[in-house]
Enzyme design. Structure first.
Site, PDB file in Angstrom:
ATOM      1  N   GLY A  17       0.792  -1.228   0.000  1.00 47.29           N
ATOM      2  CA  GLY A  17       0.000   0.000   0.000  1.00 47.29           C
ATOM      3  C   GLY A  17       0.825   1.279   0.000  1.00 47.29           C
ATOM      4  O   GLY A  17       0.360   2.314   0.491  1.00 47.29           O
ATOM      5  N   MET A  95      -3.901  -7.355  -6.691  1.00 47.00           N
ATOM      6  CA  MET A  95      -3.396  -8.452  -7.515  1.00 47.00           C
ATOM      7  C   MET A  95      -4.497  -9.363  -8.076  1.00 47.00           C
ATOM      8  O   MET A  95      -4.304 -10.574  -8.179  1.00 47.00           O
ATOM      9  CB  MET A  95      -2.387  -9.284  -6.709  1.00 47.00           C
ATOM     10  CG  MET A  95      -1.179  -8.498  -6.224  1.00 47.00           C
ATOM     11  SD  MET A  95      -0.307  -7.657  -7.552  1.00 47.00           S
ATOM     12  CE  MET A  95       0.558  -9.030  -8.278  1.00 47.00           C
ATOM     13  N   ARG A  96      -5.630  -8.795  -8.425  1.00 44.51           N
ATOM     14  CA  ARG A  96      -6.701  -9.579  -9.043  1.00 44.51           C
ATOM     15  C   ARG A  96      -7.104  -8.946 -10.354  1.00 44.51           C
ATOM     16  O   ARG A  96      -7.150  -7.709 -10.455  1.00 44.51           O
ATOM     17  CB  ARG A  96      -7.960  -9.605  -8.138  1.00 44.51           C
ATOM     18  CG  ARG A  96      -7.761 -10.146  -6.760  1.00 44.51           C
ATOM     19  CD  ARG A  96      -7.371 -11.590  -6.735  1.00 44.51           C
ATOM     20  NE  ARG A  96      -8.352 -12.469  -7.355  1.00 44.51           N
ATOM     21  CZ  ARG A  96      -8.105 -13.736  -7.675  1.00 44.51           C
ATOM     22  NH1 ARG A  96      -6.917 -14.258  -7.478  1.00 44.51           N
ATOM     23  NH2 ARG A  96      -9.055 -14.476  -8.223  1.00 44.51           N
ATOM     24  N   HIS A 114       0.999   0.545 -13.274  1.00 45.63           N
ATOM     25  CA  HIS A 114       1.851  -0.593 -13.654  1.00 45.63           C
ATOM     26  C   HIS A 114       3.308  -0.131 -13.693  1.00 45.63           C
ATOM     27  O   HIS A 114       3.596   0.953 -14.218  1.00 45.63           O
ATOM     28  CB  HIS A 114       1.420  -1.118 -15.031  1.00 45.63           C
ATOM     29  CG  HIS A 114       2.227  -2.291 -15.469  1.00 45.63           C
ATOM     30  ND1 HIS A 114       2.083  -3.539 -14.892  1.00 45.63           N
ATOM     31  CD2 HIS A 114       3.201  -2.416 -16.403  1.00 45.63           C
ATOM     32  CE1 HIS A 114       2.938  -4.369 -15.461  1.00 45.63           C
ATOM     33  NE2 HIS A 114       3.629  -3.719 -16.379  1.00 45.63           N
ATOM     34  N   GLU A 179       5.970   6.368  -9.277  1.00 48.89           N
ATOM     35  CA  GLU A 179       4.560   5.964  -9.131  1.00 48.89           C
ATOM     36  C   GLU A 179       3.876   6.877  -8.129  1.00 48.89           C
ATOM     37  O   GLU A 179       2.737   7.312  -8.332  1.00 48.89           O
ATOM     38  CB  GLU A 179       4.462   4.520  -8.622  1.00 48.89           C
ATOM     39  CG  GLU A 179       4.925   3.483  -9.617  1.00 48.89           C
ATOM     40  CD  GLU A 179       4.680   2.065  -9.121  1.00 48.89           C
ATOM     41  OE1 GLU A 179       3.948   1.868  -8.127  1.00 48.89           O
ATOM     42  OE2 GLU A 179       5.233   1.143  -9.732  1.00 48.89           O
TER      43      GLU A 179
END
Ligand code: GRF
Length: 231
Positions: A17, A95-96, A114, A179
């Site tokens: 997170g 992660m789904r 990403h 990011e």
């Protein structure tokens, strides 16, 4: 002009997170007008849940394993997000893969990040793939989620050089720092109503051009300036 209300976010996580934290911090500094209505993790032990609780943000666990299918899990997710009146879904290390159920519940209102310059190196281990390929630049991409893997309209990208001696960890760290800059920025652009999707392209109203519009060369040639201006 009346100021828009802060955009209401639902952040989906599976792990650390750190992007969630960057979003919380950007909102705290006033760089991002957003209200995180809920953080949802598909894993009970996700460190990001603690970050949410520390900031008094509702944190929920919806374990995908408890659902017979991807679609059933997505229906539960969509319901929870709707309960919290979420306008924009922000995947941050979630992660789904989302099914058409979630995509239909939040059309063009799901973002993901990403750790590569898409469309290069989609999927897992993108940093290692970039190292193995020998690219001189990689980076990170914020995009709107569509059905394919890491294949939606691109909103913001940051370019990161690959440097001698880089391993997966060092490169990932350099990418992660970017990011944390671009995710809040992409969300802010959405919140300001400046993003319009046309086919697979995102048009940005009042596109801000800065030094970033200059070309980068890595390794730098002694015969060219550090940044070369576009012709
Ligand atoms: C980031 O590298 C992001 O690009 C990818 O998952 C990672 C999440 O990291 N989608 P964190 O959980 O936000 O620290």
């Amino acid at each position: 002009m009346a100021q828009r209300a802060p955009v209401k976010l639902g952040v989906l996580i599976s792990g650390t997170g750190s992007n969630l934290q960057a979003i919380i911090d950007a909102a705290g500094r006033g760089e991002l007008r957003a209200e995180i209505r809920v953080v949802i993790s598909n894993r009970a032990g996700a460190q990001g849940l603690e970050r949410a609780r520390r900031h008094a943000i509702p944190a929920r666990v919806i374990e995908h394993r408890r659902f017979p299918s991807r679609e059933d899990f997505d229906r539960a997710l969509a319901e929870a997000l709707a309960e919290h009146r979420v306008e924009l879904v922000v995947c941050a290390g979630f992660m789904r893969l989302l099914s058409p159920v979630m995509l239909a519940a939040f059309p063009d209102r799901i973002m993901n990040i990403h750790p590569a310059l898409l469309p290069a190196f989609p999927g897992v281990h993108a940093q290692q793939a970039a190292l193995e390929h020998g690219v001189r630049f990689t980076g990170c991409t914020v995009f709107f989620v569509r059905e394919g893997v890491d294949d939606g309209p691109i909103i913001v990208q940051a370019v990161v050089p690959v440097l001698p001696g880089d391993d997966e960890e060092r490169l990932s760290e350099r990418i992660r720092a970017q990011e944390h800059r671009i995710y809040p920025w992409a969300i802010q652009l959405f919140g300001e109503g400046r993003l319009a999707i046309e086919g697979r392209t995102v048009r940005i109203a009042d596109f801000p051009l800065g030094d970033e519009s200059l070309a980068l060369v890595n390794p730098r040639s002694p015969h060219s300036p550090r940044l070369s201006r576009p012709h």
